[in-house]
Design a protein around this motif. Structure first.
Motif, PDB file in Angstrom:
ATOM      1  N   SER A 107      48.677  37.205  37.914  1.00 34.71           N
ATOM      2  CA  SER A 107      49.134  35.822  38.444  1.00 34.71           C
ATOM      3  C   SER A 107      49.506  35.503  39.834  1.00 34.71           C
ATOM      4  O   SER A 107      49.899  36.762  40.501  1.00 34.71           O
ATOM      5  CB  SER A 107      50.307  35.508  37.493  1.00 34.71           C
ATOM      6  OG  SER A 107      51.521  36.273  37.814  1.00 34.71           O
ATOM      7  N   GLY A 156      45.966  39.497  43.359  1.00 34.75           N
ATOM      8  CA  GLY A 156      45.796  38.909  42.101  1.00 34.75           C
ATOM      9  C   GLY A 156      44.272  39.467  41.656  1.00 34.75           C
ATOM     10  O   GLY A 156      44.282  39.583  40.243  1.00 34.75           O
ATOM     11  N   PHE A 157      43.352  39.723  42.471  1.00 30.60           N
ATOM     12  CA  PHE A 157      42.101  40.216  42.078  1.00 30.60           C
ATOM     13  C   PHE A 157      42.052  42.048  42.392  1.00 30.60           C
ATOM     14  O   PHE A 157      40.966  42.384  42.030  1.00 30.60           O
ATOM     15  CB  PHE A 157      41.040  39.769  43.054  1.00 30.60           C
ATOM     16  CG  PHE A 157      40.686  38.226  42.822  1.00 30.60           C
ATOM     17  CD1 PHE A 157      40.110  37.938  41.766  1.00 30.60           C
ATOM     18  CD2 PHE A 157      41.456  37.442  43.608  1.00 30.60           C
ATOM     19  CE1 PHE A 157      40.073  36.434  41.536  1.00 30.60           C
ATOM     20  CE2 PHE A 157      41.421  36.021  43.232  1.00 30.60           C
ATOM     21  CZ  PHE A 157      40.517  35.400  42.345  1.00 30.60           C
ATOM     22  N   ALA A 158      43.147  42.412  42.836  1.00 33.05           N
ATOM     23  CA  ALA A 158      43.076  43.804  43.128  1.00 33.05           C
ATOM     24  C   ALA A 158      43.480  44.728  41.757  1.00 33.05           C
ATOM     25  O   ALA A 158      43.944  45.930  42.072  1.00 33.05           O
ATOM     26  CB  ALA A 158      43.988  44.091  44.196  1.00 33.05           C
ATOM     27  N   ARG A 159      43.206  44.327  40.561  1.00 31.40           N
ATOM     28  CA  ARG A 159      43.659  44.910  39.442  1.00 31.40           C
ATOM     29  C   ARG A 159      42.848  44.465  38.278  1.00 31.40           C
ATOM     30  O   ARG A 159      42.218  43.292  38.268  1.00 31.40           O
ATOM     31  CB  ARG A 159      45.056  44.653  39.315  1.00 31.40           C
ATOM     32  CG  ARG A 159      45.435  43.285  39.636  1.00 31.40           C
ATOM     33  CD  ARG A 159      46.560  42.655  39.013  1.00 31.40           C
ATOM     34  NE  ARG A 159      46.231  42.758  37.349  1.00 31.40           N
ATOM     35  CZ  ARG A 159      47.548  42.241  36.579  1.00 31.40           C
ATOM     36  NH1 ARG A 159      48.663  42.131  37.115  1.00 31.40           N
ATOM     37  NH2 ARG A 159      47.197  42.497  35.279  1.00 31.40           N
ATOM     38  N   PRO A 160      42.832  45.359  37.211  1.00 26.88           N
ATOM     39  CA  PRO A 160      42.097  44.617  35.993  1.00 26.88           C
ATOM     40  C   PRO A 160      42.966  43.590  35.378  1.00 26.88           C
ATOM     41  O   PRO A 160      44.097  43.428  35.608  1.00 26.88           O
ATOM     42  CB  PRO A 160      42.016  45.790  35.111  1.00 26.88           C
ATOM     43  CG  PRO A 160      42.479  47.127  36.137  1.00 26.88           C
ATOM     44  CD  PRO A 160      43.257  46.599  36.962  1.00 26.88           C
ATOM     45  N   ARG A 161      42.097  42.843  34.573  1.00 23.16           N
ATOM     46  CA  ARG A 161      42.921  41.692  33.934  1.00 23.16           C
ATOM     47  C   ARG A 161      41.800  40.933  32.998  1.00 23.16           C
ATOM     48  O   ARG A 161      40.577  41.275  32.988  1.00 23.16           O
ATOM     49  CB  ARG A 161      43.169  40.436  35.052  1.00 23.16           C
ATOM     50  CG  ARG A 161      41.884  40.217  35.911  1.00 23.16           C
ATOM     51  CD  ARG A 161      42.221  39.380  37.097  1.00 23.16           C
ATOM     52  NE  ARG A 161      40.924  39.211  37.771  1.00 23.16           N
ATOM     53  CZ  ARG A 161      40.110  40.196  38.531  1.00 23.16           C
ATOM     54  NH1 ARG A 161      40.986  41.104  38.927  1.00 23.16           N
ATOM     55  NH2 ARG A 161      39.173  40.062  39.322  1.00 23.16           N
ATOM     56  N   ARG A 162      42.482  40.271  32.212  1.00 26.52           N
ATOM     57  CA  ARG A 162      41.763  39.663  31.174  1.00 26.52           C
ATOM     58  C   ARG A 162      42.222  37.988  31.457  1.00 26.52           C
ATOM     59  O   ARG A 162      41.521  37.121  30.946  1.00 26.52           O
ATOM     60  CB  ARG A 162      41.990  39.755  29.639  1.00 26.52           C
ATOM     61  CG  ARG A 162      41.402  41.024  29.379  1.00 26.52           C
ATOM     62  CD  ARG A 162      41.547  41.757  27.965  1.00 26.52           C
ATOM     63  NE  ARG A 162      41.089  40.766  27.043  1.00 26.52           N
ATOM     64  CZ  ARG A 162      41.262  40.845  25.551  1.00 26.52           C
ATOM     65  NH1 ARG A 162      42.191  41.731  25.186  1.00 26.52           N
ATOM     66  NH2 ARG A 162      40.828  39.933  24.716  1.00 26.52           N
ATOM     67  N   GLY A 169      36.197  36.779  32.284  1.00 24.11           N
ATOM     68  CA  GLY A 169      37.668  36.759  32.579  1.00 24.11           C
ATOM     69  C   GLY A 169      37.998  35.170  32.193  1.00 24.11           C
ATOM     70  O   GLY A 169      37.439  34.190  32.306  1.00 24.11           O
ATOM     71  N   ARG A 183      51.309  42.827  30.983  1.00 19.47           N
ATOM     72  CA  ARG A 183      51.462  42.812  32.547  1.00 19.47           C
ATOM     73  C   ARG A 183      49.905  43.549  32.927  1.00 19.47           C
ATOM     74  O   ARG A 183      49.527  43.083  33.911  1.00 19.47           O
ATOM     75  CB  ARG A 183      52.422  43.774  32.994  1.00 19.47           C
ATOM     76  CG  ARG A 183      54.088  43.089  32.740  1.00 19.47           C
ATOM     77  CD  ARG A 183      54.998  43.599  33.704  1.00 19.47           C
ATOM     78  NE  ARG A 183      55.126  45.046  33.632  1.00 19.47           N
ATOM     79  CZ  ARG A 183      55.832  45.792  32.840  1.00 19.47           C
ATOM     80  NH1 ARG A 183      56.859  44.814  31.790  1.00 19.47           N
ATOM     81  NH2 ARG A 183      56.107  47.001  32.676  1.00 19.47           N
ATOM     82  N   ALA A 184      49.548  44.617  31.963  1.00 11.82           N
ATOM     83  CA  ALA A 184      48.247  45.189  32.198  1.00 11.82           C
ATOM     84  C   ALA A 184      47.105  44.204  32.470  1.00 11.82           C
ATOM     85  O   ALA A 184      46.101  44.240  32.946  1.00 11.82           O
ATOM     86  CB  ALA A 184      47.949  46.387  31.419  1.00 11.82           C
ATOM     87  N   GLU A 185      47.166  43.260  31.443  1.00 16.54           N
ATOM     88  CA  GLU A 185      46.130  42.217  31.241  1.00 16.54           C
ATOM     89  C   GLU A 185      46.159  40.942  31.801  1.00 16.54           C
ATOM     90  O   GLU A 185      45.225  40.130  31.760  1.00 16.54           O
ATOM     91  CB  GLU A 185      45.930  41.921  29.863  1.00 16.54           C
ATOM     92  CG  GLU A 185      45.571  43.430  28.957  1.00 16.54           C
ATOM     93  CD  GLU A 185      45.428  43.398  27.603  1.00 16.54           C
ATOM     94  OE1 GLU A 185      46.203  42.306  26.691  1.00 16.54           O
ATOM     95  OE2 GLU A 185      44.413  43.946  26.859  1.00 16.54           O
TER      96      GLU A 185
END
Lengths: 550, 287
Positions: free
Chosen positions: B83, B149-155, B186, B78-80
């Motif tokens: 959606s 969806g963009f307010a958090r870190p993600r890969r 990303g 969920r951290a990476e």
């Protein structure tokens, strides 16, 4: 982890605790809410007071009812005798099945759509987020189960001491809580909720059959209802171990499962608040059916709209094993009541006949209930609304006919006049069918109109007249049957009166309120033309799509 | 497995009640890559996305995200993986800004307030920051979901028809944002019906269908979408886009594909046989 463009220099910090997420959400909601702490306390106080008054009233009614029962059996039995305590034990078993089935249908662990979307996507430990939701249903079950079991045991058992009452209360509380907790553990283990619900349904359906079997096989089987210390400790251990397991395994429930359960719970809560029993039934049943079937029926015999309608109703009933079991199990209830010592009175038998019959009747009218929810189903067929209603009487009529024969037949046999009672059963059958249709097509309470303040909160005016649609036909239309049960015999006059009641019930059940010009045109084009004041030269009766009035 | 592989799907089969909704798909998405799923309504695009997100158990094949089997119950997953699906659900008593703050703080973002303010401005929601979502229009609520969806870190960013309910200006801004996402390393997996967004963002596309699922270039996929929109034809020939090979949008246009695909019965077929299968043949519908 890649820090993507929008984050810039913002480095991820430690992930917050679940409790802080819950607190943040609650605090933000409180900032925008207009509910003061005083109003909240007032609501809690009112709820506790209402619950205490309700419990006191229930205990008073139960003990009064018990004292009003005859001290000896009303009629001589042919070996069929069950103590009242055994019946109470069977009802407790039925309640356990109901609790398990309901718990599985509601989750028991679930979250709302907003929580699923905004909480469960966070990389925090879900256990902390889900803990309040996980304990809500077991706690509710315990708070309801304890008093219900206490009232039941007080009804069945005389001279109960204070300590025995406390033991019973605690036993009911622990038992109900443990059942829901175990359903939660099953959910964390990935056991399909449909399987768990089915176990509860089977338990519920078996109770009347089990009762009859006990009555036939073992006389004077008395069951102690006050739980011993050993039983209480056992229940406590089960509830505690189950609770720990549930808490530890909360992380293992997939989000799709949580969301699905939460969706059912939200729909069911909405149905309860809006007093819509049909919606409640749909909420609890719809997710329990398989999304696909291995075989499809070809419907080769469907060659007319009438046959299509009848076939749809039959298939809908037959494909729901719960409804089939409901009809069969309800048929055993009056016989079971008649086999209980001190409860074998005409009043108890008549009550059992009405209640069990109504439960069975509800299971036979799934088609009309669906059609009420989506009127397009009826309108799609090129037949008039009245004819649709009449056709929808058929399936409840046939099924309830078999049910009534199965219930009144043995009564007639024991009274030495099977032919008369069977004739009465045939005459009474259309009343059930009419009531089923009237109940299925009843309008929902109108919440957009003025509300009236009641002890149960604000309710729409006229809600009573909506809720009694269906039961009113049963109560009034079954008067001859009730009289027959009361006097223990059937007369020709009663059969004739019952037949007249049946005709009225069918007329009421197939009545279409708010009949439109279009509907009239479908049934009688000339009448429609007269009513609308225009001349029509075309025949519309077979091609229009009539409105199914409510 | 190379470290830059974000999604690896091999003969991935998805469906409901044991029935597949589309032909098995095979694709790989690497860091900096954007793969678009295209196809007719009900062809199974969203179902594939749900499988990638762990919201649906695949009925067959292999699927790994970030080198691990998919399990949305794992916090690291969920951290990476971020959606944006079509789940239009909000806390009724939380404002627009508070929803974004909840997401950012929940993911441990430093200066969550600043990030939320930037996203509100970028998605045209600044003037609605302190209102409840119930008062937003359908398109504004969609923008809020996208901003979250963009307010958090993600890969990995997974988007289901992100163009829905957006005006043209916002679609262009979204395309720009997704290009930046790729440039920053990303990975993006999206389902879309918008040929412009597809060509602007995707490096490759998979045409999802009943009989076979075909890997193709974004340009060909865009043509396939256009043909589908206009009622179908067979003018869009698939083009080569080797599985896993990085390629800019629109490359190798016009060449016949030779990518082997798999039918639901496990038979191999050639991509070139049917680029338009998404709109033809007997369809199995999702229940």
């Amino acid at each position: 982890m890649t820090t993507t463009s929008d984050l810039g220099d913002r480095r991820p910090l430690a992930v917050p605790s679940p409790r802080s997420i819950r607190r943040y959400t609650r605090a933000a909601a409180n900032r925008h809410g207009d509910t003061s702490i005083g109003a909240l306390l007032s609501d809690v106080y009112s709820a506790i007071l209402m619950a205490a008054i309700g419990l006191g009233t229930a205990i008073g009614v139960a003990t009064t009812l018990r004292d009003s029962l005859p001290k000896v059996p009303a009629r001589p039995h042919d070996g069929l005798l069950l103590p009242l305590s055994t019946l109470a034990a069977l009802v407790v078993l039925a309640l356990a099945g109901t609790a398990l089935s309901l718990a599985a249908r509601l989750g028991p662990v679930g979250v709302g759509a907003a929580e699923a979307r905004w909480w469960l996507s966070l990389p925090v430990r879900r256990r902390g987020l889900l803990r309040p939701a996980a304990w809500r249903l077991p706690a509710t079950a315990a708070l309801v189960g304890g008093p219900v079991v206490l009232v039941l045991v007080l009804f069945a058992q005389e001279g109960m001491s204070g300590s025995a009452a406390v033991s019973t209360l605690v036993g009911g509380l622990l038992g109900a809580g443990a059942i829901v907790v175990l359903a939660g553990v099953a959910q964390t283990l990935g056991i399909d909720r449909r399987v768990t619900a089915r176990v509860g349904d089977v338990l519920l359906g078996l109770v009347p059959v089990l009762g009859l079997a006990v009555a036939l096989g073992a006389r004077d089987l008395a069951i102690g209802l006050t739980p011993s210390v050993v039983v209480l400790v056992l229940l406590l251990v089960v509830a505690a171990v189950g609770g720990v397991l549930l808490d530890l395994r909360l992380e293992r429930i997939p989000v799709r499962e949580l969301r699905d359960s939460g969706s059912v719970a939200t729909q069911a809560a909405g149905a309860v608040v809006s007093l819509d029993s049909r919606e409640l039934g749909r909420a609890l049943a719809d997710r329990m059916t398989s999304v696909r079937r291995r075989r499809s029926i070809r419907f080769g015999w469907v060659s007319s709209p009438a046959r299509a309608l009848l076939t749809a109703d039959i298939v809908l009933w037959w494909r729901s094993p719960r409804h089939v079991v409901q009809v069969v199990a309800a048929a055993a209830v009056p016989a079971l009541v008649a086999a209980v010592s001190r409860l074998d009175t005409p009043f108890a038998l008549a009550t059992a006949y009405l209640v069990a019959g109504y439960v069975a009747m509800l299971a036979t009218a799934e088609g009309p209930r669906r059609a009420e929810m989506a009127p397009i189903i009826d309108r799609l067929l090129p037949i008039g609304a009245r004819e649709v209603r009449r056709l929808r009487l058929v399936v409840p009529g046939v099924l309830m006919g078999l049910w009534t024969l199965a219930v009144l037949g043995p009564i007639g046999w024991s009274n030495g006049d099977p032919a008369g009672w069977l004739a009465l059963a045939v005459a009474a059958t259309p009343v059930w069918a009419g009531a089923a249709i009237r109940s299925a097509y009843r309008p929902s309470p109108d919440w957009s109109g003025p509300l009236a303040a009641t002890p149960m909160g604000a309710l729409p005016t006229g809600v009573g007249s909506v809720l009694v649609r269906g039961p009113d036909v049963v109560l009034l239309g079954m008067v001859p049957v009730l009289i027959s049960i009361g006097i223990g015999q059937v007369t020709q006059t009663l059969i004739v009166v019952q037949a007249v009641c049946a005709l009225i019930a069918v007329a009421v059940g197939s009545r279409v309120k708010g009949f439109s010009i279009l509907d009239m045109a479908a049934e009688d084009p000339r009448a429609a033309a007269t009513k609308s004041g225009t001349k029509t030269g075309t025949k519309t009766g077979t091609t229009s799509t009539p409105k199914s009035g409510r | 497995m190379p470290s830059d592989v974000v999604i690896r799907a091999r003969s991935l089969s998805v469906g409901y009640g044991g029935e597949p909704v589309c032909a098995p798909v095979t694709f790989t998405v690497r860091a900096g890559d954007a793969l678009a799923l295209v196809g007719a309504n009900g062809s199974g695009k969203s179902t594939i996305l749900r499988a990638v997100l762990g919201l649906l158990e695949p009925s067959g094949g292999e699927l790994s995200v970030l080198g691990r089997p998919v399990d949305e119950r794992e916090a690291i997953f969920r951290a990476e993986v971020s959606s944006v699906l079509d789940d239009d659900a909000y806390f009724p008593a939380l404002t627009v800004a508070e929803h974004l703050l909840l997401t950012a703080r929940g993911h441990g973002v430093d200066d969550a307030t600043g990030l939320a303010a930037e996203l509100l401005a970028e998605f045209g929601l600044s003037s609605h920051a302190n209102v409840l979502p119930v008062s937003l229009s359908s398109g504004q609520r969609r923008r809020l979901l996208l901003a979250a969806g963009f307010a958090r870190p993600r890969r990995l960013l997974v988007l289901d028809e992100p163009e829905q309910r957006l005006d043209q200006q916002m679609r262009s801004a979204l395309a720009e944002r997704l290009r930046a996402e790729r440039a920053a390393g990303g990975a993006v997996l999206l389902a879309t019906h918008d040929p412009v967004l597809l060509e602007a963002v995707a490096s490759r596309a998979v045409l999802v269908g009943d009989d076979q699922s075909v890997l193709m270039s974004p340009a060909d996929a865009a043509r396939a979408i256009g043909a589908e929109t206009l009622g179908g034809g067979d003018e869009a020939a698939p083009t080569a886009a080797a599985d896993g090979a990085p390629g800019p949008a629109g490359t190798a246009s016009g060449r016949t594909a030779s990518v082997a695909t798999t039918t639901p019965k496990g038979q191999s077929s050639q991509a070139g046989q049917s680029a338009q299968q998404g709109g033809s043949g007997k369809r199995r519908r999702r229940p």
